[in-house]
Scaffold this active site. Structure first.
Site, short mmCIF file in Angstrom:
data_model
loop_
_atom_site.label_atom_id
_atom_site.label_comp_id
_atom_site.label_asym_id
_atom_site.label_seq_id
_atom_site.Cartn_x
_atom_site.Cartn_y
_atom_site.Cartn_z
N ARG A 5 -9.92 -10.48 3.21
CA ARG A 5 -8.92 -11.52 3.00
C ARG A 5 -9.09 -12.60 4.06
O ARG A 5 -9.55 -12.32 5.18
CB ARG A 5 -7.50 -10.93 3.05
CG ARG A 5 -7.24 -9.92 1.95
CD ARG A 5 -5.78 -9.47 1.93
NE ARG A 5 -4.87 -10.54 1.63
CZ ARG A 5 -4.58 -10.94 0.39
NH1 ARG A 5 -5.13 -10.37 -0.65
NH2 ARG A 5 -3.73 -11.93 0.19
N GLY A 56 8.81 -12.33 -0.97
CA GLY A 56 8.09 -11.08 -0.75
C GLY A 56 6.62 -11.26 -0.49
O GLY A 56 5.95 -10.38 0.04
N HIS A 70 9.21 24.03 9.54
CA HIS A 70 8.25 24.85 8.79
C HIS A 70 8.82 25.15 7.42
O HIS A 70 10.01 25.46 7.30
CB HIS A 70 8.00 26.16 9.54
CG HIS A 70 7.11 27.12 8.81
ND1 HIS A 70 5.74 26.96 8.75
CD2 HIS A 70 7.41 28.24 8.09
CE1 HIS A 70 5.24 27.94 8.04
NE2 HIS A 70 6.22 28.74 7.63
#
Length: 465
Positions: free
Chosen positions: A273, A40, A444
């Site tokens: 980073r 991950g 809506h």
């Protein structure tokens, strides 16, 4: 150990790497993926997922605290809440663990072999992996570099003690009483606002004239307003200089050149980073670089035949979904499919309060490219669903060419607008014109109606403003 031979080797199991490996496995390619940590990557373990969990917890806590103050217009009254941050972090860790297991299961399902350890290039086709049981040699026909990125460390504020990166911020067991945030970009403001909602006193130090400079000033105005409401002090034009002798304050040079001392229990450094290009043998292969990033073409090929690179290590935008798109494409190229990619339709989201979404070109960029443009903007103050959610600050904006009404960019700021990112990206990917968006029936009451209304406004006949 016996050497492993494979058709495709993926180095790094972050969003780009694991998607590349899974897709390659689905296509019948003999694939190996190497990862030193948990599957991950940064996004799942110490980035996107845990930060959004913390932001959600902070929003829930602040909402209840507001109700406890007796000022909530909904008429809800509750006792003053307390926060057990250690328990919150445990809940966050549980989500991360479930997703870790999910990625590992998907890799196994796709018949991808996972090797746990740190990979280092021996040459362009061979890597050595230091595993718990020894050195594993892997030889591959094709290699994908997906090593990701890491927080930038300031030499005068090295990580350790009270100085933390976003990784440590997401694992705190207690809310700091006073938190100084160095850097007013999206990471700093996302986490700064979250801790402010939890009760911390936040001071943001930003060297530039304003925060969130990757977005235009009009788009960020509602966020800056909210920072003030939360009591967050933002020092712009200021520079962090170091840690006080006692380690209990941040030394700052203010915009007017004066020295200041910001008391802080923790100092969160979020100045960007950097690509992870060290430690895996870049010097053993001959790759062309684009500054500090690996240079790639529109198919993610590097300058060496048989080596691809994807994700943060290849430059901006450093986004997980960009890496995923690149990974999927590379797997299909290796399988013999004809593929390329275009970053123009990639949405970018900032999970501040309110949230920010951009896709395509800003008004300034569109004007520079196309000359005359049309802009339609619809405020959430005129949107029924936004009113019922107590989220009237913000707007949706559509930017299009004036001659043929081709949509070039879409931006929004508002409560929950991150969920509009898919619609914005799809409109750009499909080459929508203003008439296409205006002519699409939007449900809506939803905030998505603001997208349709913005297109109608650009065409000169908005209905609800």
């Amino acid at each position: 150990m016996k050497e492993i031979f494979c058709k495709l080797l993926v180095i790094g199991a972050g969003p780009g790497g694991y998607v590349c490996a899974i897709r390659a496995g689905q296509l019948g390619i003999d694939t190996v993926i190497v990862e030193a940590g948990k599957p991950g990557g940064t996004c799942l373990n110490v980035g996107c997922i845990p930060s959004k969990a913390l932001i959600h917890a902070a929003e829930a806590f602040e909402k209840i605290a507001h109700m406890a103050g007796g000022k909530d217009p909904l008429g809800i009254k509750v006792p003053a809440p307390t926060l057990d941050l250690a328990k919150t972090v445990g809940w966050k860790d549980g989500i991360v663990s479930r997703l870790n297991s999910g990625v590992a299961g998907l890799l196994k399902k796709a018949r991808v072999k996972t090797v746990h350890g740190w990979a280092t290039f021996r040459d362009g086709k061979t890597v050595e992996v230091e595993t718990e049981t020894g050195t594993q040699v892997i030889r591959a026909e094709t290699v994908v570099i997906a090593t990701g990125s890491a927080p930038v460390e300031l030499p005068f504020l090295p990580f350790g003690g009270p100085v933390i990166s976003s990784t440590e911020a997401l694992a705190l067991s207690e809310v700091p009483e006073k938190l100084a945030v160095v850097g007013g970009g999206y990471i700093g403001l996302e986490l700064g606002m979250a801790f402010a909602k939890m009760g911390a006193k936040i001071t943001v130090i930003e060297a530039l004239p304003r925060g969130l400079t990757q977005y235009d000033a009009e788009l960020t105005r509602p966020v800056l307003k909210r920072l003030g409401e939360l009591g967050v002090e933002v020092m712009t034009g200021a520079n962090a200089k170091g840690l006080s002798a006692k380690g209990d304050a941040l030394l700052v040079e203010t915009a007017d050149g004066k020295n200041a001392k910001i008391a802080a229990d923790r100092i969160l450094v979020t100045v960007g980073r950097k690509p992870l290009t060290e430690g895996w043998g870049l010097e053993q292969i001959d790759l062309d670089m684009a500054g500090k990033f690996i240079r790639i073409d529109d198919q993610c090929r590097t300058s060496m035949r048989g080596i691809f690179a994807i994700g943060d290590v290849t430059g901006e935008p450093m986004l997980a979904h960009r890496a995923m798109a690149q990974g999927e494409m590379v797997a299909e190229i290796v399988a013999g499919h004809k593929r390329s990619w275009d970053k123009r339709a990639i949405p970018a989201i900032c999970f501040t309060d309110p949230e920010l979404v951009t896709a395509g070109l800003s008004p300034e960029e569109a004007k520079a490219l196309a000359g005359e443009i049309k802009i339609g903007q619809f405020p959430f103050a005129a949107n029924g669903r936004a009113m019922t959610k107590q989220g009237e600050d913000g707007f949706v904006r559509v930017v299009a060419r004036a001659d043929n009404h081709l949509v070039l960019g879409i931006q929004a700021v508002g409560q929950g607008v991150s969920e509009l990112a898919a619609a914005f990206g799809l409109a750009l990917e499909m080459g929508a014109r203003l008439e296409d968006i205006a002519g699409t029936i939007h449900a809506h009451p939803t905030q998505g109606e603001g997208f349709q209304e913005a297109a109608l406004k650009a065409l000169g006949h908005a209905l609800h403003v």
